[in-house]
Design an enzyme around this catalytic site. Structure first.
Site, PDB file in Angstrom:
ATOM      1  N   ASP A  99       0.828  -1.206   0.000  1.00 55.68           N
ATOM      2  CA  ASP A  99       0.000   0.000   0.000  1.00 55.68           C
ATOM      3  C   ASP A  99       0.869   1.266   0.000  1.00 55.68           C
ATOM      4  O   ASP A  99       1.953   1.279   0.577  1.00 55.68           O
ATOM      5  CB  ASP A  99      -0.895  -0.031   1.254  1.00 55.68           C
ATOM      6  N   ASN A 148     -10.553  -2.677  -6.605  1.00 59.08           N
ATOM      7  CA  ASN A 148      -9.721  -1.721  -7.346  1.00 59.08           C
ATOM      8  C   ASN A 148     -10.279  -1.400  -8.736  1.00 59.08           C
ATOM      9  O   ASN A 148      -9.890  -0.410  -9.349  1.00 59.08           O
ATOM     10  CB  ASN A 148      -8.275  -2.233  -7.484  1.00 59.08           C
TER      11      ASN A 148
HETATM   12  C1  FPP Z   1      -1.953   0.012  -3.486  1.00 60.49           C
HETATM   13  O1  FPP Z   1      -1.433   1.314  -3.365  1.00 60.49           O
HETATM   14  C2  FPP Z   1      -1.272  -0.666  -4.604  1.00 60.49           C
HETATM   15  C3  FPP Z   1      -1.908  -1.231  -5.675  1.00 60.49           C
HETATM   16  C4  FPP Z   1      -3.372  -1.225  -5.800  1.00 60.49           C
HETATM   17  C5  FPP Z   1      -1.156  -1.831  -6.787  1.00 60.49           C
HETATM   18  C6  FPP Z   1       0.076  -2.597  -6.381  1.00 60.49           C
HETATM   19  C7  FPP Z   1       0.808  -2.995  -7.587  1.00 60.49           C
HETATM   20  C8  FPP Z   1       2.153  -3.013  -7.705  1.00 60.49           C
HETATM   21  C9  FPP Z   1       3.091  -2.691  -6.616  1.00 60.49           C
HETATM   22  C10 FPP Z   1       2.743  -3.402  -9.007  1.00 60.49           C
HETATM   23  C11 FPP Z   1       3.246  -4.808  -8.857  1.00 60.49           C
HETATM   24  C12 FPP Z   1       3.080  -5.553 -10.081  1.00 60.49           C
HETATM   25  C13 FPP Z   1       2.813  -6.893 -10.132  1.00 60.49           C
HETATM   26  C14 FPP Z   1       2.766  -7.623 -11.417  1.00 60.49           C
HETATM   27  C15 FPP Z   1       2.497  -7.677  -8.953  1.00 60.49           C
HETATM   28  P1  FPP Z   1      -2.418   2.542  -3.588  1.00 60.49           P
HETATM   29  O2  FPP Z   1      -2.470   2.846  -5.039  1.00 60.49           O
HETATM   30  O3  FPP Z   1      -3.721   2.243  -2.985  1.00 60.49           O
HETATM   31  O4  FPP Z   1      -1.658   3.672  -2.822  1.00 60.49           O
HETATM   32  P2  FPP Z   1      -2.364   4.852  -2.000  1.00 60.49           P
HETATM   33  O5  FPP Z   1      -3.027   4.209  -0.834  1.00 60.49           O
HETATM   34  O6  FPP Z   1      -1.222   5.721  -1.605  1.00 60.49           O
HETATM   35  O7  FPP Z   1      -3.313   5.532  -2.919  1.00 60.49           O
END
Ligand code: FPP
Length: 481
Positions: free
Chosen positions: A268, A316
């Site tokens: 996250d 998501n």
């Molecule tokens: C949550 O952070 C993260 C995600 C929804 C995506 C995670 C994906 C990756 C790290 C890429 C990895 C790739 C593979 C193929 C596994 P957020 O976007 O909710 O962050 P925020 O809470 O700061 O908005």
């Protein structure tokens, strides 16, 4: 205490084949223990298997599995009379010993069976003897042995017999058993922990041939007890009998090393990381993908066998289309660019979730990399279009289709990755302290570690802080110990 895995260990090909064969049966009876492993027996019982000691206890016409230890011809004949549907899981090495006894008898030779007369395998071999000839001094005899004995001991017994008889000996100790004994004999550390059930002859043999102090364990409780008793020793080898499941071996080694077997990450904070830099959110995901590659490598170096990551939840999809599309493109790119490194580092990729939601080209790329890495032991499980509730609903629907009541064990087998052990530790970055629909069933007893670090900044030191936090916890799993 330095823990060393003694190679080879664990299930031999014969046991594995017997277990695979049995697992495919339904409403079956098993004559004796399929193999001498309480873990395997419990698993089969949870699948509805009934265990009997006498073929008379099996109702006429039912399915009966003959155990890996083999049965005598009279049992086969009785099964045929009762119209039983026989599934024969006899180990090929044991079957070879049976053929040898029959051939000796056909040639008119008296037969000597070396082994424990109370062991079910020996009873089966003795049942093959017809004619009942007594050996005469100087005469020819046929010799077979229980396949799980100490190979050296068998050779000595055969030599003794050669003093009085002309010996024809065609069968031998099972090669897999012999290899495991030799590896144990060669281990020169301070102690050996032998994993397996007490009624397993080949497991007991491993204890006998060891040249250092021996500890034994048949359950995780006993592994923990042994770990406390071995505290302060130098080199400790770990091995397991030929009927011991690999999953038990893996859990035991992780417990001894005080390292979690399975760590799951809620990655996250990518979006905030990007926003703080005045960039589009997708930049945070790209940086997060780089962190993921590093985390897989760090976990591998620390002996963590399973890493699961929450990459895209069923919720998501509610994000702006551009972000969702960007993430799908990023997954596809990662599969292309990281596949080589997964193969090089011998990591198996598995993707779990509602795969039907993903673009077709991405599904094909996932399948390609899954096939490419299928044989590796370490695993990276990526949850995409995944929801804990969706997983439970999907499993429940499969149970309904199956039309059977479920138990906790049988329900677990309907989940997306039933063979992956439950996570020991879940790490969530970015300061949020929520479960967010991640592995709801699997994390019933997991430890949680929360850190304020945003996922793209998660470092090797942050991983060690999480692991130290885990090792300081006392997991009771509902008990009081
Ligand atoms: C949550 O952070 C993260 C995600 C929804 C995506 C995670 C994906 C990756 C790290 C890429 C990895 C790739 C593979 C193929 C596994 P957020 O976007 O909710 O962050 P925020 O809470 O700061 O908005």
């Amino acid at each position: 205490m330095k823990i060393e895995e003694i190679v080879p260990h664990g299930m031999c090909a014969g046991v594995r084949a017997a277990v695979d064969l049995a697992m495919r049966q339904r409403d079956a009876y098993c004559l004796h223990s399929l193999v001498h492993s309480e873990i395997v027996t419990d698993e089969l019982k949870s699948r509805g298997f009934r265990f009997v000691e006498d073929v008379e206890e099996v109702p006429d016409g039912a399915v009966v599995v003959f155990s890996a230890h083999g049965v005598s011809p009279s049992v086969r004949a009785r099964a045929a009379e009762k119209g039983l549907k026989v599934v024969d899981a006899t180990c090929p090495v044991v079957a070879r010993a049976h053929r040898a006894v029959r051939e000796f008898c056909e040639r008119g030779l008296p037969v000597v069976v070396i082994g424990d007369p109370a062991h079910v395998e020996v009873k089966g071999l003795l049942g093959e003897i017809s004619g009942g000839r007594t050996p005469e001094k100087g005469g020819r005899i046929g010799v077979v042995c229980q396949t799980t004995l100490d190979a050296g001991e068998v050779a000595r017994r055969v030599e003794e017999l050669r003093r009085d008889y002309v010996v024809d000996s065609v069968s031998d100790v099972c090669p897999a058993t012999r290899e495991r004994q030799e590896a144990v004999r060669a281990f020169d550390g301070d102690a050996i922990l032998v994993l397996g059930s007490r009624d397993s002859a080949n497991t007991r043999r491993l204890c006998e041939v060891a040249r250092c102090r021996v500890f034994t364990a048949g359950s995780m409780e006993e592994v923990k007890k042994a770990r406390d008793q071995m505290e302060g020793l130098g080199r400790v080898g770990v091995t397991s009998g030929a009927s011991t499941p690999e999953s038990f071996f893996e859990s035991a080694v992780s417990c001894l090393r005080r390292v979690p077997l399975h760590v799951a990450f809620i990655m996250d904070g990518n979006g905030r990381w990007a926003q703080r830099r005045g960039k589009e959110r997708i930049f945070g995901h790209v940086a997060g993908a780089r962190t993921l590659s590093r985390v897989v490598e760090w976990c591998g170096r620390r002996g963590i066998r399973y890493v699961t990551v929450y990459a895209f939840s069923t919720e998501n999809w509610r994000r702006p289309k551009a972000e969702g599309d960007g993430l799908m493109r990023l997954f596809a790119k990662m599969l292309k660019t990281r596949a080589g490194s997964l193969v090089e580092n011998r990591v198996r990729l598995r993707v779990v979730g509602r795969r039907g939601d993903l673009p077709e080209s991405l599904r094909e790329s996932i399948e390609r990399v899954e096939r490419l890495t299928a044989g590796f032991e370490r695993q990276l499980v990526v949850c995409i279009s995944y929801g804990g509730r969706a997983e439970i609903v999907d499993a429940a629907n499969r149970a309904v289709e199956d039309g059977r009541k479920v138990t906790e064990e049988s329900f677990r087998r309907l989940l997306y990755a039933p063979d992956v052990p439950d996570p020991d530790l879940v790490v969530r970055t970015s300061g949020e302290r929520r479960v967010s629909n991640f592995l709801l069933w699997e994390c019933a007893y997991s430890e949680y570690h929360f850190t304020d670090v945003l996922w793209p900044d998660f470092s090797e030191r942050d991983l060690d802080i999480a692991l130290d936090d885990y090792s300081s916890r006392h997991r009771r799993r509902g008990g009081v110990a």
